[in-house]
Design a protein around this motif. Sequence first.
Motif, mmCIF file in Angstrom:
data_model
loop_
_atom_site.group_PDB
_atom_site.id
_atom_site.type_symbol
_atom_site.label_atom_id
_atom_site.label_comp_id
_atom_site.label_asym_id
_atom_site.label_seq_id
_atom_site.Cartn_x
_atom_site.Cartn_y
_atom_site.Cartn_z
ATOM 1 N N THR A 186 0.845 -1.182 0.000
ATOM 2 C CA THR A 186 0.000 0.000 0.000
ATOM 3 C C THR A 186 0.884 1.237 0.000
ATOM 4 O O THR A 186 1.781 1.358 0.829
ATOM 5 C CB THR A 186 -0.894 0.011 1.246
ATOM 6 N N LYS A 187 0.631 2.142 -0.956
ATOM 7 C CA LYS A 187 1.389 3.390 -1.028
ATOM 8 C C LYS A 187 0.439 4.563 -0.861
ATOM 9 O O LYS A 187 -0.663 4.560 -1.409
ATOM 10 C CB LYS A 187 2.091 3.517 -2.381
ATOM 11 N N HIS A 188 0.873 5.564 -0.111
ATOM 12 C CA HIS A 188 0.097 6.784 0.057
ATOM 13 C C HIS A 188 0.630 7.806 -0.935
ATOM 14 O O HIS A 188 1.817 8.112 -0.930
ATOM 15 C CB HIS A 188 0.223 7.299 1.496
ATOM 16 N N THR A 189 -0.250 8.331 -1.799
ATOM 17 C CA THR A 189 0.191 9.267 -2.829
ATOM 18 C C THR A 189 -0.355 10.663 -2.557
ATOM 19 O O THR A 189 -1.492 10.814 -2.099
ATOM 20 C CB THR A 189 -0.262 8.805 -4.224
ATOM 21 N N LYS A 245 -2.738 0.557 -4.139
ATOM 22 C CA LYS A 245 -2.106 -0.757 -3.991
ATOM 23 C C LYS A 245 -1.292 -1.025 -5.249
ATOM 24 O O LYS A 245 -1.766 -0.859 -6.360
ATOM 25 C CB LYS A 245 -3.150 -1.843 -3.797
ATOM 26 N N THR A 246 -0.034 -1.464 -5.054
ATOM 27 C CA THR A 246 0.852 -1.736 -6.183
ATOM 28 C C THR A 246 1.741 -2.934 -5.868
ATOM 29 O O THR A 246 1.866 -3.329 -4.704
ATOM 30 C CB THR A 246 1.702 -0.487 -6.511
ATOM 31 N N ALA A 248 5.229 -4.889 -5.412
ATOM 32 C CA ALA A 248 6.607 -4.610 -5.016
ATOM 33 C C ALA A 248 7.507 -5.694 -5.607
ATOM 34 O O ALA A 248 7.048 -6.810 -5.887
ATOM 35 C CB ALA A 248 6.727 -4.593 -3.499
#
Length: 115
Positions: free
Chosen positions: A52-55, A68-69, A71
């Motif tokens: 999970t990444k916060h943009t 969600k991406t 890794a």
Amino acid sequence: MKVNSHKTNKFHVRKGDTVKIISGNNKGKTGKVLEILKDKYKAIVEGANMVTKHTKPSAASPNGGIVKTEAPIHLSNLMLVDPASGEATRIGRKNNEDGKLQRYSKKTGEFIKNV
């Protein structure tokens, strides 16, 4: 100074291959290789090792938010899935009928078609 312990550019998996994850949190999952990171000896597998990444808000995504991406996963944790049998297999390299070096499945002995 960057030290690379892997001196080869010949990897057992390539972009577009179907692989099985053999260790880690995603053990047993299969997916398609989207990208190979040669310098880090890692690969990005479709649908596996999701983070999970916060943009921040930007022109592309004006609201920002949580994304969600996939890794990267170390190549030692991946095993190629043989297209003929559908099972995970080790690979080797040998010359085909044309004299070109080509990958083959050590489990079935058949050549693996390049994507």
